[in-house]
Scaffold this motif. Sequence first.
Motif, mmCIF file in Angstrom:
data_model
loop_
_atom_site.group_PDB
_atom_site.id
_atom_site.type_symbol
_atom_site.label_atom_id
_atom_site.label_comp_id
_atom_site.label_asym_id
_atom_site.label_seq_id
_atom_site.Cartn_x
_atom_site.Cartn_y
_atom_site.Cartn_z
ATOM 1 N N GLN A 63 -10.568 9.774 24.737
ATOM 2 C CA GLN A 63 -11.889 10.332 25.045
ATOM 3 C C GLN A 63 -12.733 9.361 25.854
ATOM 4 N N VAL A 64 -12.712 8.088 25.500
ATOM 5 C CA VAL A 64 -13.495 7.087 26.237
ATOM 6 C C VAL A 64 -12.984 6.965 27.676
ATOM 7 N N ALA A 65 -11.674 7.011 27.848
ATOM 8 C CA ALA A 65 -11.125 6.964 29.209
ATOM 9 C C ALA A 65 -11.586 8.169 30.020
ATOM 10 N N MET A 80 -8.314 0.398 34.791
ATOM 11 C CA MET A 80 -8.692 0.720 33.423
ATOM 12 C C MET A 80 -7.488 0.464 32.530
ATOM 13 N N PHE A 81 -7.703 -0.264 31.419
ATOM 14 C CA PHE A 81 -6.565 -0.624 30.574
ATOM 15 C C PHE A 81 -6.978 -0.619 29.113
ATOM 16 N N VAL A 82 -5.988 -0.470 28.243
ATOM 17 C CA VAL A 82 -6.200 -0.473 26.796
ATOM 18 C C VAL A 82 -5.922 -1.877 26.281
ATOM 19 N N GLN A 83 -6.862 -2.425 25.555
ATOM 20 C CA GLN A 83 -6.822 -3.821 25.115
ATOM 21 C C GLN A 83 -5.519 -4.177 24.398
ATOM 22 N N SER A 84 -5.082 -3.350 23.456
ATOM 23 C CA SER A 84 -3.918 -3.683 22.635
ATOM 24 C C SER A 84 -2.619 -3.690 23.425
#
Length: 219
Positions: A63-65, A80-84
């Motif tokens: 949702q945030v993306a 745009m990337f996911v931290q984990s």
Amino acid sequence: MMKKRILTGDRPTGALHLGHLVGSLLNRAALQDQYETFIIVADVQALTTNFDRPDRLSDDVRQVALDNISAGLDPEKSVMFVQSMVPGIAELTVFFSMLVTVNRLRHNPTIKSEAGSYGYTDMTYGFLGYPVSQAADILFCRADLVPVGEDQLPHIEMTRFVAGRFNELYGPVFPEPEALVSRVPRLVGTDGAAKMSKSLGNCIHLSDEPAVVREKVMS
């Protein structure tokens, strides 16, 4: 000339709202044409307050993306990337934690303020060490600038301290990033009493259906 690099982003703790749009997202979309832009969806940091609700995390990340893209972030212009999904961030967090004392973290005014807002009388290690994790987010990609509100300035000072201390001990590796302070006023919530906030239930989400928006506005 090479563009300067910025790092900004969000903790995925639910859908973003109009306060995020006014306070950061519109500015973020404008900056992507001026700077090399990295957008972090900080899912690990979301667990500092939502560790007991991990089942919601994957939906919140998505949702945030989507909310960022709907506000004008272009995946062709920004990373745009996911931290984990970046192991190096977790590794840097561990190494940086050796450079920061518990007293320095406890005296961070942003941490004290956030702990009060969540009603924490005692803090988890992860919550207290949130500024160290954030320093790793910023420094792993060697960001030059970090767009923040004034309340987040202590986190940037912590990042500068970590970068300076690391460079002093091991050689010049990381830039000491500057804060790019937003002067946009905070948007008042639908209750007219406080800033728009998910926790206060006074917000209009970017993903709300038209009928829901109408109901919230008319109330």
